[in-house]
Write a protein that holds these residues in place. Sequence first.
Motif, PDB file in Angstrom:
ATOM      1  N   ASN A 163       1.026  -1.052   0.007  1.00 39.72           N
ATOM      2  CA  ASN A 163      -0.304   0.113  -0.021  1.00 39.72           C
ATOM      3  C   ASN A 163       0.992   1.246   0.069  1.00 39.72           C
ATOM      4  O   ASN A 163       0.239   2.441   0.126  1.00 39.72           O
ATOM      5  CB  ASN A 163      -0.998   0.054   1.230  1.00 39.72           C
ATOM      6  CG  ASN A 163      -0.338   0.081   2.609  1.00 39.72           C
ATOM      7  OD1 ASN A 163       1.085   0.465   2.836  1.00 39.72           O
ATOM      8  ND2 ASN A 163      -0.995  -0.279   3.583  1.00 39.72           N
ATOM      9  N   PHE A 164       2.135   1.121  -0.228  1.00 37.99           N
ATOM     10  CA  PHE A 164       3.171   2.159  -0.054  1.00 37.99           C
ATOM     11  C   PHE A 164       2.523   3.500  -1.055  1.00 37.99           C
ATOM     12  O   PHE A 164       2.949   4.569  -0.518  1.00 37.99           O
ATOM     13  CB  PHE A 164       4.457   1.651  -0.406  1.00 37.99           C
ATOM     14  CG  PHE A 164       5.448   2.638  -0.791  1.00 37.99           C
ATOM     15  CD1 PHE A 164       5.824   3.656   0.133  1.00 37.99           C
ATOM     16  CD2 PHE A 164       6.260   2.879  -2.125  1.00 37.99           C
ATOM     17  CE1 PHE A 164       6.986   4.678  -0.095  1.00 37.99           C
ATOM     18  CE2 PHE A 164       7.046   3.780  -2.258  1.00 37.99           C
ATOM     19  CZ  PHE A 164       7.222   4.646  -1.374  1.00 37.99           C
ATOM     20  N   ASP A 165       2.315   2.906  -2.135  1.00 34.75           N
ATOM     21  CA  ASP A 165       1.972   4.173  -3.231  1.00 34.75           C
ATOM     22  C   ASP A 165       0.927   5.092  -2.690  1.00 34.75           C
ATOM     23  O   ASP A 165       0.853   6.166  -3.338  1.00 34.75           O
ATOM     24  CB  ASP A 165       1.479   3.661  -4.539  1.00 34.75           C
ATOM     25  CG  ASP A 165       2.504   2.383  -4.876  1.00 34.75           C
ATOM     26  OD1 ASP A 165       3.400   2.806  -5.601  1.00 34.75           O
ATOM     27  OD2 ASP A 165       2.244   1.215  -4.665  1.00 34.75           O
ATOM     28  N   SER A 166       0.034   4.521  -1.683  1.00 32.63           N
ATOM     29  CA  SER A 166      -0.984   5.633  -1.386  1.00 32.63           C
ATOM     30  C   SER A 166      -0.437   6.785  -0.368  1.00 32.63           C
ATOM     31  O   SER A 166      -0.945   7.784   0.204  1.00 32.63           O
ATOM     32  CB  SER A 166      -2.081   4.825  -0.595  1.00 32.63           C
ATOM     33  OG  SER A 166      -1.463   4.163   0.604  1.00 32.63           O
ATOM     34  N   ILE A 167       0.962   6.732  -0.229  1.00 31.45           N
ATOM     35  CA  ILE A 167       1.878   7.647   0.596  1.00 31.45           C
ATOM     36  C   ILE A 167       1.335   9.016  -0.199  1.00 31.45           C
ATOM     37  O   ILE A 167       1.575  10.095   0.446  1.00 31.45           O
ATOM     38  CB  ILE A 167       3.127   7.094   0.715  1.00 31.45           C
ATOM     39  CG1 ILE A 167       3.774   7.880   2.057  1.00 31.45           C
ATOM     40  CG2 ILE A 167       3.846   7.805  -0.728  1.00 31.45           C
ATOM     41  CD1 ILE A 167       5.074   7.406   2.383  1.00 31.45           C
ATOM     42  N   ALA A 168       1.290   9.032  -1.369  1.00 33.78           N
ATOM     43  CA  ALA A 168       0.866  10.264  -2.037  1.00 33.78           C
ATOM     44  C   ALA A 168      -0.101  11.182  -1.696  1.00 33.78           C
ATOM     45  O   ALA A 168      -0.181  12.428  -1.753  1.00 33.78           O
ATOM     46  CB  ALA A 168       0.442   9.794  -3.495  1.00 33.78           C
ATOM     47  N   LYS A 169      -1.183  10.473  -0.854  1.00 29.36           N
ATOM     48  CA  LYS A 169      -2.216  11.389  -0.525  1.00 29.36           C
ATOM     49  C   LYS A 169      -1.866  11.790   1.245  1.00 29.36           C
ATOM     50  O   LYS A 169      -2.571  12.454   1.741  1.00 29.36           O
ATOM     51  CB  LYS A 169      -3.582  10.517  -0.263  1.00 29.36           C
ATOM     52  CG  LYS A 169      -3.890  10.156  -1.762  1.00 29.36           C
ATOM     53  CD  LYS A 169      -5.377   9.558  -1.400  1.00 29.36           C
ATOM     54  CE  LYS A 169      -5.542   8.209  -2.152  1.00 29.36           C
ATOM     55  NZ  LYS A 169      -5.096   6.798  -1.697  1.00 29.36           N
TER      56      LYS A 169
END
Length: 341
Positions: free
Chosen positions: A60-66
Amino acid sequence: KKLGIALVGLGSYSGGQLAPGLQDAEHCYLAGIVTGTPAKEKEWMAKYNIPKKNVYNYENFDSIAKNPDIDIVYVVLPNSMHAEFCIRAAKAGKHVICEKPMAVSVAECDAIINACNEAGVKLSVGYRMQSDPYTNEIKRLVKEKPYGSVRYVSSDAGYISRGNPDQWRLNHALSGGGALMNMGVYSIQSNIYGTGQNPVSVSAQEFSSKPEYFKDTDETITAQMEFPEGVVGNLFTSHNANANRLFVSFEKGWAELNPCHSYGPLSGRTSNGKEIKFPHQSQQKLQMDDFAKHIMLGTTNYAPGEMGKRDMIIVEAIYRSIKEGGKRIPLDLGDMGIVRE
Ligand code: NAD
């Protein structure tokens, strides 16, 4: 304002050096973590007061964008994983610190640099020595020439690896190479800041005494670098010998750091009998503060992506020279990765 850093990979360097360094940092703080080990989530949240919303895993690392708490993602994983996570961090719109060695190939360094440029984020390599006062004193002596010009540099970096022949550092698929990838990059770095220039050629030799332990990666490598105006650089790196030294020979004197690239306190002296001495500070704190200042205030990036890529070009040339029987490999680096203020 302090920038929020998320550490990716909570191994010995994150736990032993980066997290403690961040406790004293002035321009950044430990805001989040990314780990593949659920047990570490609880431990780190409690130890460093990290809220659950700032904890990620590799999926789920990519949701760090938010997540507005995270300004910088610091990738501290085995070398072959740097490119993937740095690129994902850039795509998430976060500034990136990539541990050394930057990646396992020049092509991967290019991919990281391109991803950061496309995303408009800043990139730096985990070269803590570039923020260290002892390193900076050598750079000053090279630049201001109180002992004249540099004629010769020698730098050694190694330790004796024992115990676990299956660790990722000795596994080519994860490390990209042995002593040269792990410790040799320190010698490449100090050859370059010790001369103030990039090499124009390299020749290298490999030595092996314990092939049953170093099954998959280089044990010991020596290399000779030629710099402009006939200046010579010597490199020694090993996973089977302790070495931690930089010697710079000027026309009218010399300077030595020994130890030169460990976490400190470091120690140094010059030919006039003077000690090189600075108060001890966490190099990791200095490094991360420098990068945070670069982002917030536009100050110098002391370890830009091009520096990591340049060093990987030299690493690849060293491996090629060894493969070709010690042949002299010309390098056409220009000023690539040289930081001048
Ligand atoms: P480590 O083995 O202690 O930690 C590696 C971390 O990666 C662990 O948390 C592990 O769980 C995780 N990981 C994820 N996938 C993995 C896999 N397939 N195999 C092994 N581990 C995996 O290593 P470290 O010493 O913390 O090194 C991490 C990075 O930091 C490396 O790139 C290393 O070169 C760099 N490093 C830099 C310095 C420095 O002074 N700048 C010092 C030490 C390490």
